[in-house]
Enzyme design. Structure first.
Site, PDB file in Angstrom:
ATOM      1  N   CYS A  19      36.071 -15.204  47.984  1.00 15.66           N
ATOM      2  CA  CYS A  19      36.348 -16.058  46.535  1.00 15.66           C
ATOM      3  C   CYS A  19      35.044 -16.919  46.095  1.00 15.66           C
ATOM      4  O   CYS A  19      34.707 -17.504  47.143  1.00 15.66           O
ATOM      5  CB  CYS A  19      37.720 -16.870  47.001  1.00 15.66           C
ATOM      6  SG  CYS A  19      37.665 -18.133  46.193  1.00 15.66           S
ATOM      7  N   CYS A  22      35.558 -20.338  46.884  1.00 20.36           N
ATOM      8  CA  CYS A  22      35.582 -20.952  48.411  1.00 20.36           C
ATOM      9  C   CYS A  22      34.126 -20.859  48.785  1.00 20.36           C
ATOM     10  O   CYS A  22      33.743 -21.913  49.332  1.00 20.36           O
ATOM     11  CB  CYS A  22      36.290 -19.801  49.202  1.00 20.36           C
ATOM     12  SG  CYS A  22      37.884 -19.385  48.553  1.00 20.36           S
ATOM     13  N   ASP A 479      -5.908 -12.951  37.754  1.00 18.50           N
ATOM     14  CA  ASP A 479      -7.297 -13.085  38.549  1.00 18.50           C
ATOM     15  C   ASP A 479      -7.721 -11.382  38.267  1.00 18.50           C
ATOM     16  O   ASP A 479      -7.144 -10.650  37.694  1.00 18.50           O
ATOM     17  CB  ASP A 479      -6.891 -12.882  39.916  1.00 18.50           C
ATOM     18  CG  ASP A 479      -8.058 -12.846  41.019  1.00 18.50           C
ATOM     19  OD1 ASP A 479      -9.110 -13.205  40.598  1.00 18.50           O
ATOM     20  OD2 ASP A 479      -8.053 -11.681  41.775  1.00 18.50           O
ATOM     21  N   ASP A 673      -4.052 -11.325  43.700  1.00 19.15           N
ATOM     22  CA  ASP A 673      -3.873 -10.304  44.778  1.00 19.15           C
ATOM     23  C   ASP A 673      -3.243 -10.634  45.949  1.00 19.15           C
ATOM     24  O   ASP A 673      -2.920 -10.069  46.952  1.00 19.15           O
ATOM     25  CB  ASP A 673      -4.920  -9.432  45.145  1.00 19.15           C
ATOM     26  CG  ASP A 673      -6.204 -10.323  45.695  1.00 19.15           C
ATOM     27  OD1 ASP A 673      -5.775 -11.323  45.894  1.00 19.15           O
ATOM     28  OD2 ASP A 673      -7.344  -9.872  45.339  1.00 19.15           O
TER      29      ASP A 673
END
Length: 780
Positions: A19, A22, A479, A673
């Site tokens: 649930c 819950c 980059d 990278d």
């Protein structure tokens, strides 16, 4: 977290957590425990993740377990992996899965669950030594024998196993027969009421019982309470048939909702079905193999992978050639060829040959284990939308209950002709409609499905917050080397000066670059392709952003860029070229230069175009290379701005300037990278590591890891993020819209309880099914 103490991550498997409300209650309750730095409940994988400090670890975890059982006594708790500062710890000899994924994947669970009436028994055959009774287990042993006897709990949930489904269907059938008998039989008075009461108790007795228990525990405002009040209220005002019918319809809706949630869970988890079941380890003589758990294999062991089997651990191919399917990890459809000396990663599927592999990482540190851990724990970093819904649900239900009380009692007191029975009925309808289940269930499923869809495409997203942030990206900073270019350098020209020959210059270059790990140094050593003399070489010094200083036979040799030459006061030649120039000087005299070129990736230009189509306002490239090189690559790819000749600290500075230039609502992505870009990855709103498959540095530093080397995957990630947000907001608008309409209809006496239950359960089922659309990732 700034304490300087070891950070311990503990994961508890909450079996029976079916649930979403819950899950929310448990997360909010456990967060308040002193000593817990971070806490999140993943409703999809039924996992509670805790971050504690080592000195308080055990007592805090025990307190968390007690809290969970106070809130939801029917949940069975077992321990998954324990990590200290990011490193998995397991007991020697245990077959426990340090990330606990075996519990969540069909076909990988070594346990057998038997349900007898209200007793739930779980028998796992992984570790015959230990027994964990209700309060969990010892760290590292997750194949525990957990026995929980909870006679008092009737076991109502949103998810039903085959046995539970049959029992519920039988109850619904019996309740329906009794209801029909009560309506159409000639019985009247107490006899008729008894039939209605029996039908109600059979259909919804467990709901009323659960609501009573929750009230005793101080949890008043939940769906059990709302349904109990509404249906018992219907009985109180004499609407017996409607009270029973609504409870029957609610239970049927809950059954459909449970099936939808379960199907969604399985769909998401099937995307991550990359966990290997076993490893074939070569025994002493090397002729025989023994099947063992991947956790039992150690570094240096040799394993055999047959055709059709999944590679269980990272390693290097020792013998055999084969094609491997890498799609589960990278999203690539084309198989990859392996031969002796090739690196191989766990999760690959061997297509044809027989491979012998030397293991280089334990299972806990392997690629497949890290990917599973990242994806399954991504929900700990929640999106703003999820936080909003959590807060909304907390205040929404109590407010609705107060409004329902006002609707029940105020109009009859101030409106002439208004009856209490009529307005109480309207208030009960109002209560049934108010349950926020559709939002609480479908939104985490939507985000988790988006993360699963991304992983199927070879993109690891570390949290819902990053997936959501990708929607607002307007500036993308790349980059150059290894990101937009292949990072595979080749010496394309040799220009000796000062009477040197090409071979003499190449030999000097190879000696100077012998100890460097830089891709340019590797390309120079590859071009020399002979043994590099080391006699008389000393005083190696790598100058960041400049190059290398080294002494060869007592003479200083410089190898690097123009900055290094200027620093040493040496005049040099500057050729017109788009390649990288490496200058060389010996004993203060310039002796020539090499030109080294890097190739642009095949899909780099298409990636930039795809980003612009998605509404990216600015693309930027940062590089440490010479200006001419950077600008040539930038022109070729169509990048808006290029900044060259940058040291690592200059990249952070440039990123901060770009950050200051954009509006606060816009997000900025940095794509690198993941190896030497850690400071910049950390500084950006979303750090993306390219080609990070198997790279620990990339996985640690980035928020998103693109597991292939394709920059175009960033556009795919943004498309998945946009699709996820669209579906999540469709669910929010749909759920709130339908509820608002039915709330108004209920207040004005137009909507009955039948419509009310549809607006609650029906909307939830539709929202869950809609959330599953995120998983359809074709053509993304």
């Amino acid at each position: 977290m700034g304490t300087g103490q070891e950070q311990v991550k503990r994961e508890l498997l909450l079996d029976g957590l079916d649930c979403a409300n819950c899950a929310l209650k448990i997360e909010n309750g456990v967060k308040k425990i002193k000593g817990i730095n971070e806490c999140s409940v993943n409703f999809v994988t039924k996992t509670l993740s805790l971050h504690t400090t080592s000195d308080m670890d055990e007592q805090v975890v025990e307190e968390a377990k007690r809290k969970v059982l106070r809130l939801e006594p029917h949940i069975r708790i077992s321990e998954k992996g324990k990590q200290v500062n990011g490193h998995v710890q397991t007991h020697e000899g245990s077959a426990a899965d340090s990330h606990g994924h075996a519990h969540d994947h069909a076909g990988h669970d070594h346990g057998h669950s038997h349900t007898h009436g209200n007793h739930s028994h779980t028998h796992d055959h992984g570790d015959s030594q230990g027994h964990a009774h209700e309060h969990g287990s010892h760290a590292g042993h997750n194949h525990d024998h957990s026995h929980t006897h909870d006679d008092a709990h009737a076991g109502h949930s949103h998810e039903h196993g085959a046995g539970q489904t049959k029992v519920l269907l039988a109850r619904l059938a019996a309740g329906s027969v009794l209801l029909a008998a009560a309506i159409w039989s000639p019985l009247e008075g107490w006899a008729q009421f008894t039939l209605y009461a029996l039908a109600y108790l059979i259909a919804g007795g467990d709901i009323v019982l659960q609501a009573s228990k929750n009230i005793i525990r101080g949890q008043v405002f939940d769906e059990y309470f709302l349904m109990s009040v509404a249906t018992l209220g219907a009985f109180a005002i004499g609407e017996y048939p409607e009270g029973v019918a609504v409870m029957l319809f609610y239970q049927l809706g809950e059954l459909f909702q449970g099936m939808a949630v379960n199907r969604s869970r399985k769909s998401i988890q099937s995307l991550m079905d990359i966990r290997p079941d076993y490893a074939n380890i070569l025994t002493g003589s090397g002729d025989e193999t023994r099947r063992v758990s991947p956790e039992d294999v150690r570094i240096g062991d040799r394993i055999v992978v047959k055709a059709g089997e999944r590679v269980p651990l990272d390693g290097i191919v020792q013998a055999g050639r084969s094609m491997v399917d890498t799609s589960a990890l990278t999203g690539e459809s084309l198989p990859r060829e392996l031969e002796p000396g090739s690196d191989v990663l766990s999760g690959f599927v061997n297509k044809n040959g027989l491979l012998t592999i030397e293991v280089t990482k334990t299972f806990g540190e392997s690629t497949v284990s890290k990917i599973l851990d990242l994806v399954q724990n991504a929900s700990s970093r929640k999106a703003k939308t999820e936080h909003f819904i959590s807060k909304f649900a907390r205040y929404y239900t109590p407010v609705v209950v107060i409004l329902a009380a006002l609707i029940a009692f105020v109009p009859p007191l101030i409106l002439s002709g208004a009856t209490f029975a009529d307005w109480i009925y309207r208030a009960l309808v109002f209560l049934v409609i108010s349950c926020p289940c559709a939002l609480v269930v479908s939104i985490p499923l939507g985000f988790f499905g988006g993360i699963g869809a991304a992983s199927r495409n070879g993109i690891l997203v570390k949290g819902s917050n990053y997936l959501e942030a990708l929607n607002d990206v307007k500036v993308v900073v790349f980059d150059k080397t290894g990101t937009l270019t292949k990072g595979v350098f080749k010496v394309t020209a040799i220009h000796p000066e000062g009477g040197r020959t090409e071979e003499e210059l190449m030999k000097l270059a190879a000696i100077a670059e012998a100890n460097s790990n830089h891709p340019i140094a590797e390309s120079i050593r590859a071009a020399w392709a002979k043994a590099i003399p080391t006699q008389g070489v000393e005083g190696y010094d790598e100058v960041a952003g400049h190059g290398i200083k080294v002494s060869v036979d007592g003479r200083e040799v410089l190898a690097g860029n123009a900055k290094l030459m200027k620093q040493a006061g040496i005049s040099y030649t500057t050729p017109e070229t788009a390649g990288t120039i490496v200058h060389f000087a010996e004993g203060g005299t310039y002796v020539g230069h090499l030109i080294i070129a890097d190739e642009v990736k095949d899909d780099a230009a298409a990636a930039i175009q795809a980003l612009k189509k998605l509404g990216i306002r600015k693309t930027v490239m940062l590089t440490g290379d010479a200006k001419a090189v950077g600008e040539a690559v930038g022109r070729e790819l169509g990048v808006d701005e290029v900044y060259a000749e940058l040291l690592p600290q200059d990249k952070v500075e440039r990123l901060e300037q770009l950050e200051a230039a954009k509006s606060p609502k816009e997000k900025m992505v940095f794509v690198g990278d993941g190896i030497n870009d850690t400071p910049v990855l950390a500084r950006a709103d979303v750090g993306v590591a390219m080609g990070g498959l198997g790279s620990d540095a990339a996985i640690e530093a980035a928020d998103v890891v693109i597991m292939t080397d394709e920059p175009s995957k960033l556009a795919s990630a943004i498309r998945i993020a946009k699709r996820t947000r669209m579906i999540v907001w469709q669910n929010i608008a749909f759920a709130l819209g339908v509820k608002a309409i039915f709330l108004l209809l209920g207040v004005f006496g137009i909507a009955t309880m039948w419509e009310a239950v549809f607006s609650d359960v029906g909307v939830t089922v539709l929202a869950v099914l809609n959330a599953m659309r995120v998983l359809r990732v074709k053509n993304i």
